[in-house]
Design a protein around this motif. Sequence first.
Motif, PDB file in Angstrom:
ATOM      1  N   TYR A 106       0.842  -1.242   0.017  1.00 40.08           N
ATOM      2  CA  TYR A 106       0.057   0.173  -0.052  1.00 40.08           C
ATOM      3  C   TYR A 106       0.948   1.303   0.168  1.00 40.08           C
ATOM      4  CZ  TYR A 106      -3.282   3.457   1.684  1.00 40.08           C
ATOM      5  OH  TYR A 106      -4.296   4.442   1.488  1.00 40.08           O
ATOM      6  N   THR A 112      -5.738  -0.013  -2.759  1.00 42.89           N
ATOM      7  CA  THR A 112      -6.280  -0.646  -1.799  1.00 42.89           C
ATOM      8  C   THR A 112      -6.943  -1.993  -2.209  1.00 42.89           C
ATOM      9  OG1 THR A 112      -8.320   0.529  -1.552  1.00 42.89           O
ATOM     10  CG2 THR A 112      -6.334   0.901   0.249  1.00 42.89           C
ATOM     11  N   ARG A 113      -7.510  -1.679  -3.624  1.00 47.12           N
ATOM     12  CA  ARG A 113      -8.534  -2.852  -4.079  1.00 47.12           C
ATOM     13  C   ARG A 113      -7.464  -3.917  -4.614  1.00 47.12           C
ATOM     14  NH1 ARG A 113     -13.136  -1.630  -7.895  1.00 47.12           N
ATOM     15  NH2 ARG A 113     -14.108  -1.124  -5.894  1.00 47.12           N
ATOM     16  N   ASP A 116      -5.987  -5.972  -1.834  1.00 45.13           N
ATOM     17  CA  ASP A 116      -7.120  -6.759  -1.498  1.00 45.13           C
ATOM     18  C   ASP A 116      -6.783  -8.022  -2.504  1.00 45.13           C
ATOM     19  OD1 ASP A 116      -9.352  -8.306  -0.207  1.00 45.13           O
ATOM     20  OD2 ASP A 116     -10.777  -7.232  -1.380  1.00 45.13           O
ATOM     21  N   SER A 129     -10.419  -2.985   2.127  1.00 45.17           N
ATOM     22  CA  SER A 129      -9.708  -1.636   2.045  1.00 45.17           C
ATOM     23  C   SER A 129      -9.668  -0.723   3.485  1.00 45.17           C
ATOM     24  CB  SER A 129     -10.056  -1.029   0.929  1.00 45.17           C
ATOM     25  OG  SER A 129     -11.665  -0.779   1.098  1.00 45.17           O
TER      26      SER A 129
END
Length: 136
Positions: A106, A112-113, A116, A129
């Motif tokens: 990050y 954030t997607r 993930d 997220s």
Amino acid sequence: MSQQILQVDQAMLETTLDRMVRRSVEETLNAMLDAEADEITGAARYERSGDRKAYRAGHYKRDLTVKAGKMSLKVPKLKGAVFESAVIERYRRREESVEEALIDMYLAGVSTRQVDDVSQLLWGDRMPSQTLSDKL
């Protein structure tokens, strides 16, 4: 001229090894948790003892994400004592190195997607997220 006598499917070999490592680590961690419960209670499972300090009351399942993947641990429950483990922290769901890797991604600019998605691919565990943002 060399002929290949043995052909190895590299992907299948790696998958099998990963599964074996994960199962071995899972069995070892469960054995360590049982040994800690024996030490806290003052007696082994099903052992009759006058020096017993607590009693076993089954176990609960805890999923833990580690470098080797996601594993299922059986954490002992006790009557008469609180089970404090040196193996895993209470409420811990991911190994520190897994969380650090996700945070480093990050901080390197990965969305954030995408973090993930990578988490889902590597460890089979999602890192929402909002959770990632809360850690920073």
